[in-house]
Design a protein around this motif. Structure first.
Motif, PDB file in Angstrom:
ATOM      1  N   GLY A  51      -1.554  -8.376   3.752  1.00 10.02           N
ATOM      2  CA  GLY A  51      -0.540  -8.831   2.824  1.00 10.02           C
ATOM      3  C   GLY A  51      -0.325  -7.809   1.722  1.00 10.02           C
ATOM      4  N   GLY A  52       0.643  -8.089   0.869  1.00 11.76           N
ATOM      5  CA  GLY A  52       0.919  -7.221  -0.268  1.00 11.76           C
ATOM      6  C   GLY A  52       1.816  -7.937  -1.249  1.00 11.76           C
ATOM      7  N   LEU A  61       1.883  -3.520  -3.931  1.00 10.91           N
ATOM      8  CA  LEU A  61       0.447  -3.466  -4.191  1.00 10.91           C
ATOM      9  C   LEU A  61      -0.309  -4.168  -3.069  1.00 10.91           C
ATOM     10  N   SER A  62      -1.357  -3.525  -2.561  1.00  6.47           N
ATOM     11  CA  SER A  62      -2.174  -4.109  -1.498  1.00  6.47           C
ATOM     12  C   SER A  62      -3.618  -3.638  -1.687  1.00  6.47           C
ATOM     13  N   ALA A  63      -4.429  -3.769  -0.645  1.00  6.95           N
ATOM     14  CA  ALA A  63      -5.836  -3.372  -0.709  1.00  6.95           C
ATOM     15  C   ALA A  63      -6.033  -2.060   0.041  1.00  6.95           C
ATOM     16  N   ALA A  64      -6.840  -1.171  -0.530  1.00  4.64           N
ATOM     17  CA  ALA A  64      -7.047   0.152   0.067  1.00  4.64           C
ATOM     18  C   ALA A  64      -7.627   0.062   1.469  1.00  4.64           C
ATOM     19  N   HIS A  65      -8.537  -0.900   1.695  1.00  8.79           N
ATOM     20  CA  HIS A  65      -9.190  -0.954   3.002  1.00  8.79           C
ATOM     21  C   HIS A  65      -8.234  -1.346   4.123  1.00  8.79           C
ATOM     22  N   CYS A  66      -7.049  -1.827   3.763  1.00  9.39           N
ATOM     23  CA  CYS A  66      -6.069  -2.218   4.786  1.00  9.39           C
ATOM     24  C   CYS A  66      -5.665  -1.047   5.675  1.00  9.39           C
ATOM     25  N   ASP A 113     -12.879  -0.857  -6.462  1.00 14.19           N
ATOM     26  CA  ASP A 113     -11.595  -0.128  -6.583  1.00 14.19           C
ATOM     27  C   ASP A 113     -10.729  -0.267  -5.328  1.00 14.19           C
ATOM     28  N   ASP A 114     -10.749  -1.445  -4.731  1.00 10.69           N
ATOM     29  CA  ASP A 114     -10.073  -1.658  -3.441  1.00 10.69           C
ATOM     30  C   ASP A 114      -8.589  -1.965  -3.624  1.00 10.69           C
TER      31      ASP A 114
END
Length: 258
Positions: A51-52, A61-66, A113-114
């Motif tokens: 998602g974002g 904006l989303s999560a870095a690990h995606c 910091d994800d």
């Protein structure tokens, strides 16, 4: 036609070695169609992965690990204005990504910091079904028990079934000290994170990067939790947006490199 600019920007993304179970709407319900106008589906090669949140007409904006493990020959896109991932909808539009900007502190082997910001090649067409949601800029902890909403197209059953339409869930915020008890996350939840109770109701695989909305502001980004979603002993964990508001604003102003 995909410009090479986006591909070069994505070439820095590494290979995943997950230290914590990522992704993590289980026990929720179908959202009212198009009520989440800020909601984005982050897609790789046409498949939903996370998602974002639309934060302005050009940034999500989303999560870095995606994007851990995504290579330079894979296409990253953002779907806006969607309720169903598969059915035609007048408000739906798929945007190519010009650049993927990970928080410089994020790495596949750590949970801190994800965060990830995705720059669209062209400005999103805003309207009643596509509009940004304000980010929380006040750096303070929410009162435990505060009810917040999370949404996504992630797993909705322990068998791994994924929905076609957007799901949403209301969750109560959990005190960080409680969340850090040994029975829960045993001290790994930092000031940059926040927790929500997960008793049979939880975010799950495919929900990562989506927004946690409290009082009509984005308070957090879905980060990680239990290997078994909905495990009451493993609350859902979110990256706190307010901690990173300066970094987000700097990236939006163009102060970033890949």
């Amino acid at each position: 036609m995909h410009s090479s600019v986006g591909i070069v920007a994505l070439a820095v993304l590494g290979v995943a070695v997950c230290a914590q179970p990522r992704g993590r709407i289980l026990g929720g319900q179908e959202a009212k169609a198009h009520s989440w106008s800020n909601m984005a589906s982050v897609q790789v090669n046409g498949t939903h992965v996370c998602g974002g949140t639309l934060v302005d007409e050009q940034w999500v904006l989303s999560a870095a690990h995606c994007l851990d493990g995504v290579t330079s020959d894979e296409f990253v896109q953002v779907l806006l204005g969607a309720h169903s991932l598969s059915k035609p909808e007048p408000s739906k539009r798929l945007y190519d990504v010009q650049a993927a900007v990970r928080h410089p502190g994020s790495r596949p082997d750590r949970i801190e910091d994800d965060l990830l910001l995705l720059k669209l090649f062209q400005n999103a067409s805003l309207g009643p079904y596509v509009s940004p949601l304000p980010l929380q800029s006040e750096d303070r902890d929410l009162t435990p028990g505060t009810l917040c909403d999370v949404a996504g197209w992630g797993v909705v059953s322990h068998a791994g079934r994924r929905p076609d339409v957007l799901q949403q869930l209301t969750v109560p915020i959990m005190d960080r000290n409680t969340c850090n008890l040994r029975v829960h996350h045993d001290g790994v939840v930092t000031q940059n994170m926040m927790c929500a109770e997960s008793n049979r109701r939880d975010s799950c695989r495919g929900d990562s990067g989506g927004p946690l909305v409290c009082g009509n502001k984005v308070e957090g980004v879905v980060a990680w939790g239990s290997r078994v979603c909905g495990n009451r002993k493993k609350p859902g964990v979110f990256t706190r947006v307010s901690t990173y508001i300066d970094w987000i604003e700097n990236v939006r102003l163009g102060n970033w490199t890949v």
